[in-house]
Design an enzyme around this catalytic site. Structure first.
Site, mmCIF file in Angstrom:
data_model
loop_
_atom_site.group_PDB
_atom_site.id
_atom_site.type_symbol
_atom_site.label_atom_id
_atom_site.label_comp_id
_atom_site.label_asym_id
_atom_site.label_seq_id
_atom_site.Cartn_x
_atom_site.Cartn_y
_atom_site.Cartn_z
ATOM 1 N N GLU A 21 9.319 1.458 10.979
ATOM 2 C CA GLU A 21 10.413 2.420 10.759
ATOM 3 C C GLU A 21 9.773 3.791 10.840
ATOM 4 O O GLU A 21 9.022 4.180 9.936
ATOM 5 C CB GLU A 21 11.033 2.238 9.370
ATOM 6 C CG GLU A 21 11.676 0.900 9.153
ATOM 7 C CD GLU A 21 13.182 0.928 9.338
ATOM 8 O OE1 GLU A 21 13.726 1.993 9.679
ATOM 9 O OE2 GLU A 21 13.792 -0.127 9.149
ATOM 10 N N LYS A 49 0.884 -1.177 0.000
ATOM 11 C CA LYS A 49 0.000 0.000 0.000
ATOM 12 C C LYS A 49 0.922 1.228 0.000
ATOM 13 O O LYS A 49 1.456 1.609 1.039
ATOM 14 C CB LYS A 49 -0.885 -0.008 1.249
ATOM 15 C CG LYS A 49 -2.203 0.740 1.123
ATOM 16 C CD LYS A 49 -2.105 2.194 0.746
ATOM 17 C CE LYS A 49 -1.789 3.090 1.924
ATOM 18 N NZ LYS A 49 -1.676 4.520 1.510
ATOM 19 N N GLU A 74 9.537 16.485 15.202
ATOM 20 C CA GLU A 74 10.311 16.229 13.986
ATOM 21 C C GLU A 74 9.951 17.355 13.013
ATOM 22 O O GLU A 74 8.788 17.484 12.615
ATOM 23 C CB GLU A 74 9.907 14.864 13.414
ATOM 24 C CG GLU A 74 10.601 14.516 12.122
ATOM 25 C CD GLU A 74 10.119 13.185 11.528
ATOM 26 O OE1 GLU A 74 8.999 12.745 11.870
ATOM 27 O OE2 GLU A 74 10.862 12.602 10.724
ATOM 28 N N CYS A 114 13.603 11.048 6.966
ATOM 29 C CA CYS A 114 13.544 10.586 8.358
ATOM 30 C C CYS A 114 14.859 10.835 9.078
ATOM 31 O O CYS A 114 14.888 10.859 10.305
ATOM 32 C CB CYS A 114 13.194 9.108 8.411
ATOM 33 S SG CYS A 114 14.361 8.082 7.504
HETATM 34 P P1 NAD Z 1 2.319 8.758 7.381
HETATM 35 O O1 NAD Z 1 2.457 7.944 8.616
HETATM 36 O O2 NAD Z 1 1.323 9.831 7.343
HETATM 37 O O3 NAD Z 1 1.990 7.805 6.145
HETATM 38 C C1 NAD Z 1 2.783 6.664 5.860
HETATM 39 C C2 NAD Z 1 1.902 5.606 5.222
HETATM 40 O O4 NAD Z 1 0.939 5.193 6.186
HETATM 41 C C3 NAD Z 1 1.112 6.094 4.006
HETATM 42 O O5 NAD Z 1 1.081 5.070 3.045
HETATM 43 C C4 NAD Z 1 -0.268 6.327 4.570
HETATM 44 O O6 NAD Z 1 -1.294 6.199 3.616
HETATM 45 C C5 NAD Z 1 -0.361 5.234 5.600
HETATM 46 N N1 NAD Z 1 -1.338 5.475 6.658
HETATM 47 C C6 NAD Z 1 -1.824 6.663 7.106
HETATM 48 N N2 NAD Z 1 -2.730 6.462 8.074
HETATM 49 C C7 NAD Z 1 -2.813 5.122 8.252
HETATM 50 C C8 NAD Z 1 -3.549 4.283 9.137
HETATM 51 N N3 NAD Z 1 -4.412 4.791 10.007
HETATM 52 N N4 NAD Z 1 -3.359 2.957 9.069
HETATM 53 C C9 NAD Z 1 -2.463 2.429 8.204
HETATM 54 N N5 NAD Z 1 -1.756 3.159 7.322
HETATM 55 C C10 NAD Z 1 -1.918 4.498 7.363
HETATM 56 O O7 NAD Z 1 3.792 9.290 7.067
HETATM 57 P P2 NAD Z 1 4.262 10.203 5.853
HETATM 58 O O8 NAD Z 1 3.811 11.595 6.100
HETATM 59 O O9 NAD Z 1 3.911 9.548 4.552
HETATM 60 O O10 NAD Z 1 5.850 10.086 5.995
HETATM 61 C C11 NAD Z 1 6.611 10.915 6.807
HETATM 62 C C12 NAD Z 1 7.031 10.204 8.066
HETATM 63 O O11 NAD Z 1 7.684 8.984 7.760
HETATM 64 C C13 NAD Z 1 8.038 11.004 8.862
HETATM 65 O O12 NAD Z 1 7.728 10.934 10.215
HETATM 66 C C14 NAD Z 1 9.359 10.297 8.584
HETATM 67 O O13 NAD Z 1 10.332 10.464 9.578
HETATM 68 C C15 NAD Z 1 8.912 8.879 8.471
HETATM 69 N N6 NAD Z 1 9.885 8.090 7.709
HETATM 70 C C16 NAD Z 1 10.635 7.159 8.364
HETATM 71 C C17 NAD Z 1 11.593 6.423 7.666
HETATM 72 C C18 NAD Z 1 12.463 5.392 8.348
HETATM 73 O O14 NAD Z 1 13.100 4.603 7.650
HETATM 74 N N7 NAD Z 1 12.519 5.361 9.666
HETATM 75 C C19 NAD Z 1 11.760 6.651 6.296
HETATM 76 C C20 NAD Z 1 10.979 7.619 5.674
HETATM 77 C C21 NAD Z 1 10.023 8.323 6.394
#
Ligand code: NAD
Length: 477
Positions: free
Chosen positions: A253, A177, A382, A287
């Site tokens: 992650e 997804k 963050e 991240c």
């Molecule tokens: P997000 O959590 O909003 O979304 C990530 C994914 O989760 C998307 O596909 C989204 O559709 C899905 N999602 C949203 N709500 C959900 C729910 N209730 N249930 C299941 N899935 C759901 O994050 P974002 O804004 O896309 O990404 C930014 C964040 O990701 C930042 O905090 C960043 O630090 C983190 N990040 C971490 C890493 C790592 O390797 N640690 C890498 C990249 C980004």
């Protein structure tokens, strides 16, 4: 890209098709706002079908020899390589990243596939020290089953493939997804690649859709044997809480508030140069972006001047049309969060905008914030945008204490004394620490897994570390 069979479609059981809802949503070029394509709004019923297909396909896929599975991954990689230039442009438009970021993202994704296919063909387990003389102990790499993968929008290709590639290589099947802001480069393109590669139906499925619908359905699905989630801390916490109720296996992650320490004997020009990468690469939306600059008083003025001078000189604009260092932010929501909840709220508490603090549409000027104290959102949250908050401390002790007070993934420390730098690095509780450097492309990301505080649950054995997605049922007998 809009002429692709994947446009506006899900990819389930080897076929492209519409979601049960019949609905699609547009995909935007983040710089111009132009519509680049569309994505299917999948929901719980679509996730059900995808998980059922993946479950049905998994035993047959696992029964293939490792070289046969590797051949499928090789073709997957060949498709991405053959379409490399198109994918780089698609990533630039869809994520708003500059060319260097897109090149890195797509080539790292291809590398994940290549490394996973080698791992699967070369390593099947380990001989372990026997628990007593005369016994033979071994571990064997076996698939877990169906892996659900949920990815964010910032590096949609390689963050998907770092989970998908080892999962497939070791005989698991996958339902992906991708993030709704990048569903083409993060999902449709990968479905095209799997289809072209001729992976058996059901081995790799893509359900695009919004997080609370498709994402939630996948995260909660009882037919998923392991859920791999990369994204925000807030969503990760919700997934973890729900998984805890049923002991559903997950791997997370998440984000953190990474610290960038500049000590009293640091080369401030070196530190400021590295800070441009650490805080501003991909507009600070990674991240591992430096989120807090913790600077000892002795060098604070000089370091601040160096940051302001450099940040003010950077060019912001459409990466497709100009020579720019920064492109647009991903969307209005992120921009407003950054501008109001981080910058505005911190200024209201006494922080000072030294350069930047303004935007035009999604183009946000690199911003240096002075007088940031540990109670302000710019310190605690963050930042996830092109903002460099500076917090002045008296000495190294205070710097380390403040740095360790929040969850983080990757820190940096700057000092003229390498031994001192190594000693401080030892005390920082990040997964990875750089001394006199930042998150330039070291390839050291392979070493982060498992060595951190609160950001990871479970260890994703990253490419050089093997063995991908495996359980260890043989164990020590
Ligand atoms: P997000 O959590 O909003 O979304 C990530 C994914 O989760 C998307 O596909 C989204 O559709 C899905 N999602 C949203 N709500 C959900 C729910 N209730 N249930 C299941 N899935 C759901 O994050 P974002 O804004 O896309 O990404 C930014 C964040 O990701 C930042 O905090 C960043 O630090 C983190 N990040 C971490 C890493 C790592 O390797 N640690 C890498 C990249 C980004």
């Amino acid at each position: 890209m809009t002429s692709s069979p994947a446009a506006g479609q899900l990819y389930i059981d080897g076929s492209f098709g519409p979601p049960q809802s019949g609905r699609t949503a547009p995909v935007a070029d983040k710089s111009t706002g132009a519509v680049l394509g569309s994505y299917a709004l999948g929901g719980a019923g679509d996730v059900d079908r995808a998980v059922a297909a993946a479950r049905a396909a998994q035993p047959g896929w696992a029964a293939l020899s490792a070289p046969e599975r590797a051949a499928g991954l090789r073709r997957f990689a060949e498709y991405l390589q053959a379409h490399f230039d198109r994918l780089v442009v698609q990533s630039m438009r869809e994520t708003g990243g500059v060319r260097a970021k897109a090149l890195d993202e797509v080539s790292t994704g291809i590398r994940q596939l290549q490394i996973s296919m080698i791992q699967a063909t070369e390593r099947a387990g380990d001989l372990l020290p026997p628990y007593k003389a005369g016994k033979l102990s071994m571990s064997r790499a076996v698939p877990i089953g169906v892996i659900g993968v949920i990815t964010p929008w910032n590096y949609p290709v390689n963050l998907a493939l770092r989970a998908v590639a080892p999962a497939l290589a070791f005989g698991n099947t996958v339902v992906l997804k991708p993030a709704e802001l990048t569903p083409v480069i993060g999902g449709q393109v990968l479905a095209e690649a799997a289809d072209w590669a001729g992976l058996p139906p059901g081995v790799f499925n893509v359900v695009t859709g919004d997080g609370p619908e498709a994402g939630h359905a996948l995260a909660e699905h009882p037919g998923v044997d392991l859920l791999d989630f990369t994204g925000s801390r807030a969503v990760g916490l919700a997934i973890a809480a729900s998984a805890a109720a049923t002991l559903r296996p997950i791997r997370l992650e998440l984000g953190g508030s990474n610290a960038f320490l500049v000590l009293d004997d640091a080369d401030v020009e070196l530190a400021a140069g590295c800070a441009m990468v650490a805080s501003l690469e991909f507009q600070g939306q990674t991240c591992i972006s430096a989120s807090r600059h913790i600077v000892t008083r002795a060098v604070a003025d000089r370091y601040t001047d160096a940051l302001v001078r450099r940040a003010a000189a950077l060019r912001v604009g459409d990466p497709m049309t100009g020579e720019v260092e920064l492109g647009p932010l991903i969307d209005e929501r992120q921009r407003d969060r950054l501008h109001h909840d981080i910058v505005g709220a911190s200024v209201a508490l006494g922080a000072e905008v030294l350069t930047g603090g303004e935007y035009d549409g999604l183009f946000y000027r690199p911003t240096v914030l002075g007088k940031v104290t540990p109670d302000m959102p710019a310190f605690v949250e963050e930042v996830f945008g092109p903002v460099l908050p500076i917090t002045v401390v008296e000495d190294e002790e205070e710097a380390v204490r403040l740095a360790n007070g929040l969850p983080m993934l990757m820190d940096s420390v700057f000092t003229a004394d390498l031994i001192r730098g190594l000693a401080v690095a030892e005390r920082l509780e990040a997964g990875e620490v750089h001394v006199n450097d930042a998150h330039a492309r070291h390839g050291a990301d392979d070493q982060m897994a498992g060595f951190t505080k609160r950001q990871w649950i479970g260890v994703q054995r990253t490419p050089l570390d093997l063995p991908g997605w495996t359980a260890d049922p043989a164990g020590r007998r």
